[in-house]
Structures are given as structure tokens and as C-alpha cells.
Design a protein around this motif. Structure first.
Motif, PDB file in Angstrom:
ATOM      1  N   THR A 122       0.854  -1.183   0.000  1.00 29.65           N
ATOM      2  CA  THR A 122       0.000   0.000   0.000  1.00 29.65           C
ATOM      3  C   THR A 122       0.888   1.231   0.000  1.00 29.65           C
ATOM      4  N   VAL A 123       0.835   2.004  -1.078  1.00 27.08           N
ATOM      5  CA  VAL A 123       1.692   3.177  -1.229  1.00 27.08           C
ATOM      6  C   VAL A 123       0.823   4.425  -1.299  1.00 27.08           C
ATOM      7  N   LEU A 124       1.160   5.402  -0.484  1.00 20.15           N
ATOM      8  CA  LEU A 124       0.419   6.662  -0.440  1.00 20.15           C
ATOM      9  C   LEU A 124       1.233   7.746  -1.137  1.00 20.15           C
ATOM     10  N   ILE A 125       0.583   8.449  -2.050  1.00 17.58           N
ATOM     11  CA  ILE A 125       1.218   9.501  -2.837  1.00 17.58           C
ATOM     12  C   ILE A 125       0.803  10.855  -2.268  1.00 17.58           C
ATOM     13  N   GLY A 126       1.777  11.687  -1.929  1.00 19.00           N
ATOM     14  CA  GLY A 126       1.496  12.932  -1.242  1.00 19.00           C
ATOM     15  C   GLY A 126       0.902  14.018  -2.125  1.00 19.00           C
ATOM     16  N   PRO A 127       0.469  15.098  -1.497  1.00 19.46           N
ATOM     17  CA  PRO A 127      -0.151  16.212  -2.227  1.00 19.46           C
ATOM     18  C   PRO A 127       0.886  17.106  -2.893  1.00 19.46           C
ATOM     19  N   GLU A 128       0.399  18.036  -3.680  1.00 21.71           N
ATOM     20  CA  GLU A 128       1.287  18.981  -4.358  1.00 21.71           C
ATOM     21  C   GLU A 128       2.073  19.834  -3.368  1.00 21.71           C
ATOM     22  N   GLY A 129       1.513  20.045  -2.174  1.00 21.28           N
ATOM     23  CA  GLY A 129       2.205  20.815  -1.151  1.00 21.28           C
ATOM     24  C   GLY A 129       3.211  20.011  -0.350  1.00 21.28           C
ATOM     25  N   GLY A 130       3.342  18.727  -0.651  1.00 21.80           N
ATOM     26  CA  GLY A 130       4.304  17.880   0.044  1.00 21.80           C
ATOM     27  C   GLY A 130       3.767  17.332   1.359  1.00 21.80           C
ATOM     28  N   TRP A 131       4.510  16.402   1.948  1.00 22.08           N
ATOM     29  CA  TRP A 131       4.125  15.802   3.222  1.00 22.08           C
ATOM     30  C   TRP A 131       4.401  16.775   4.368  1.00 22.08           C
ATOM     31  N   SER A 132       3.543  16.741   5.363  1.00 26.63           N
ATOM     32  CA  SER A 132       3.800  17.519   6.574  1.00 26.63           C
ATOM     33  C   SER A 132       4.802  16.768   7.446  1.00 26.63           C
ATOM     34  N   GLU A 133       5.377  17.461   8.398  1.00 24.45           N
ATOM     35  CA  GLU A 133       6.323  16.806   9.307  1.00 24.45           C
ATOM     36  C   GLU A 133       5.637  15.694  10.097  1.00 24.45           C
ATOM     37  N   ALA A 134       4.386  15.936  10.501  1.00 28.14           N
ATOM     38  CA  ALA A 134       3.656  14.911  11.254  1.00 28.14           C
ATOM     39  C   ALA A 134       3.445  13.665  10.411  1.00 28.14           C
ATOM     40  N   GLU A 135       3.119  13.846   9.137  1.00 23.35           N
ATOM     41  CA  GLU A 135       2.904  12.692   8.252  1.00 23.35           C
ATOM     42  C   GLU A 135       4.211  11.941   8.009  1.00 23.35           C
ATOM     43  N   ARG A 136       5.311  12.674   7.895  1.00 22.70           N
ATOM     44  CA  ARG A 136       6.610  12.029   7.715  1.00 22.70           C
ATOM     45  C   ARG A 136       6.971  11.171   8.928  1.00 22.70           C
ATOM     46  N   HIS A 137       6.654  11.635  10.103  1.00 20.91           N
ATOM     47  CA  HIS A 137       6.987  10.890  11.304  1.00 20.91           C
ATOM     48  C   HIS A 137       6.016   9.739  11.560  1.00 20.91           C
ATOM     49  N   GLN A 138       4.820   9.860  10.996  1.00 20.92           N
ATOM     50  CA  GLN A 138       3.806   8.840  11.250  1.00 20.92           C
ATOM     51  C   GLN A 138       4.034   7.575  10.437  1.00 20.92           C
ATOM     52  N   LEU A 139       4.690   7.706   9.276  1.00 18.09           N
ATOM     53  CA  LEU A 139       4.752   6.568   8.364  1.00 18.09           C
ATOM     54  C   LEU A 139       6.087   6.545   7.637  1.00 18.09           C
ATOM     55  N   GLY A 140       6.653   5.332   7.471  1.00 19.20           N
ATOM     56  CA  GLY A 140       7.877   5.168   6.709  1.00 19.20           C
ATOM     57  C   GLY A 140       7.649   5.398   5.229  1.00 19.20           C
ATOM     58  N   ALA A 141       8.750   5.326   4.450  1.00 21.65           N
ATOM     59  CA  ALA A 141       8.661   5.707   3.039  1.00 21.65           C
ATOM     60  C   ALA A 141       9.418   4.743   2.145  1.00 21.65           C
ATOM     61  N   ILE A 142       8.982   4.670   0.886  1.00 16.45           N
ATOM     62  CA  ILE A 142       9.728   3.977  -0.156  1.00 16.45           C
ATOM     63  C   ILE A 142      10.063   4.971  -1.260  1.00 16.45           C
ATOM     64  N   ARG A 143      11.104   4.638  -1.998  1.00 19.18           N
ATOM     65  CA  ARG A 143      11.542   5.497  -3.103  1.00 19.18           C
ATOM     66  C   ARG A 143      11.078   4.873  -4.413  1.00 19.18           C
ATOM     67  N   ILE A 144      10.437   5.675  -5.241  1.00 13.59           N
ATOM     68  CA  ILE A 144       9.988   5.173  -6.538  1.00 13.59           C
ATOM     69  C   ILE A 144      10.716   5.844  -7.694  1.00 13.59           C
TER      70      ILE A 144
END
Length: 231
Positions: free
Chosen positions: A180-202
Motif C-alpha cells: 500500500t503506497v500513499l502519494i502525497g499532495p502537491e504541497g508535500g508531506w507535513s512533518e507529522a505525516e513524515r513521522h507517522q509513516l515510513g517511506a519507499i523510493r519510486i
């Protein structure tokens, strides 16, 4: 075995034992594609089963079951792409391309920095439109399943699901361990969202939201179909 192109165009019906074409599908087959009574096409129930059918001679282009009923097992793991709401007709583009690639579930969501937000009534209309787009794209790409198009969700709800990750240029390589991959908004991820969930590089580039969604889907489906290998 999935339906090939040798048996004509592909449509969806509610009942494969007694297939009935929707008015718009019958019109497409008879007017746009110029099928005649007796010509073959494939029909699916959108849930994994399909068969060859023949066009009947009724005034609306009725269908007649002709071939053996075939069931295609659902691929594993289930792939889900969530994308933050974006402007204009780009959500339709995302749903169309993700459907063609074979994604199983697509969910629009609202993030903290989302520029676009749909109220309740607008959300219902847009989701209905996205479901129509998914059905049409699944027919065009000869899928036997129509992807689930979820209601507009909140980031936190999707982030709490198993195997969910964010798409981020600083993340780890794409893996089916995170389907399950979540794609962020045009304004980018917030700091809270970055800390809430890990990330993959595409990608090694910063991508537009719709490009990121399509890229993530292409990588995940290629891994699942063993077109490419991990690592």
C-alpha cells in the motif's frame, strides 16, 4: 488465463450465465466497433470470471454465452495506491492508468497540505465518476477485475493499514513487503505525516503527484508479475 484479443472486444456484465449488455456497452459494440449478430467478444463479471460470448440479434445487441466459464485467481499481494486529491481531471488520469496497470484498490485521500478538498456532495459525485473511469479502463485493458475505488479517506486512516508506506525520494527501495503506497499532495508531506509513516523510493527525481502514482503502480505490478526482480 486472461481474455485475449482473438475473441473480440471485452465488456463487463452482471451475470455470466445470462449476460445482458448495458445500453452504453451494446451501443459501443454495435455502433462504434460495428459488431454484427454472431460476432464474438469476451465478458467478465469484474470479480475474476470471464467467458466468450456472441452478440445476439435483439434490438439492443443482446449477448449469448458461448464459451467455457474461466476463473482467474486474484493476484497476491493486493496492491493499493492512495493519492492525495489533485486538481482538474488528473484524478481521472490516475485512476485510468492505475487500472490499466492492474492495481487492485485506489483510494483518494486528504493530507495536511492538500490544496484540493472535496465536500461531501462533491466527493460522492467525483468518486462515482472515478468508478466509471475504472470500469472503462478495465474493459479497454481486458482486466477480469475492476479495481476498488474507495471513498475519500483521511491520511491517518490509510497510514494505519497494514503494509502502508509513503512515496518519498528519501525512502527505501520499492518492495512488495509494502503493498500500500500513499502519494502525497502537491504541497508535500507535513512533518507529522513524515513521522507517522515510513517511506519507499519510486524515483530519483521529484515527481508530480499523478506521475508518482503511476510510477509506484508500475513498479509494484512489475514486481508482483515478476517482470522485474527485487534488488
Amino acid at each position: 488465463m486472461k481474455p485475449g484479443g482473438d475473441n473480440g472486444p471485452h465488456v463487463f456484465v452482471d451475470d455470466l450465465e445470462h449476460p445482458e449488455l448495458r445500453d452504453e456497452d451494446g451501443h459501443h459494440l454495435t455502433r462504434s466497433l460495428r459488431l454484427r449478430p454472431g460476432d464474438t467478444f469476451t465478458a467478465s463479471d469484474g470479480a475474476g470470471s470471464w467467458r466468450v460470448c456472441r452478440l445476439g440479434s435483439g434490438p439492443r445487441g443482446d449477448a449469448e454465452a458461448d464459451g467455457e466459464l474461466v476463473y482467474v485467481e486474484a493476484p497476491h499481494p493486493k496492491l493499493t495506491i492512495g493519492f492525495a486529491l489533485i486538481k482538474g481531471g488528473r484524478p481521472e488520469l490516475v485512476v485510468q492508468k492505475l487500472t490499466e496497470l492492474g492495481v487492485d484498490a485506489i483510494v483518494p485521500f486528504t493530507a495536511e497540505h492538500s490544496v484540493v478538498r472535496w465536500d461531501a456532495d462533491r466527493g460522492v459525485r467525483h468518486v462515482e465518476r472515478l468508478r466509471r473511469v475504472a470500469r472503462e479502463a478495465a474493459m479497454q485493458s481486458r482486466q477480469v477485475r475492476i479495481p476498488e475505488i474507495g471513498e475519500v479517506a483521511e491520511f491517518a486512516d490509510l497510514a494505519a493499514g497494514p503494509g502502508a508506506v509513503r512515496a518519498d525520494i528519501t525512502g527505501n527501495p520499492t518492495s512488495l513487503d509494502h503493498p500500500t503506497v500513499l502519494i502525497g499532495p502537491e504541497g508535500g508531506w507535513s512533518e507529522a505525516e513524515r513521522h507517522q509513516l515510513g517511506a519507499i523510493r519510486i524515483s530519483s527525481s521529484v515527481l508530480r503527484s499523478e506521475t508518482a502514482a503511476i510510477g509506484a503502480a508500475a513498479l509494484l505490478t512489475a514486481l508482483r508479475d515478476e517482470v522485474i526482480s527485487a534488488g
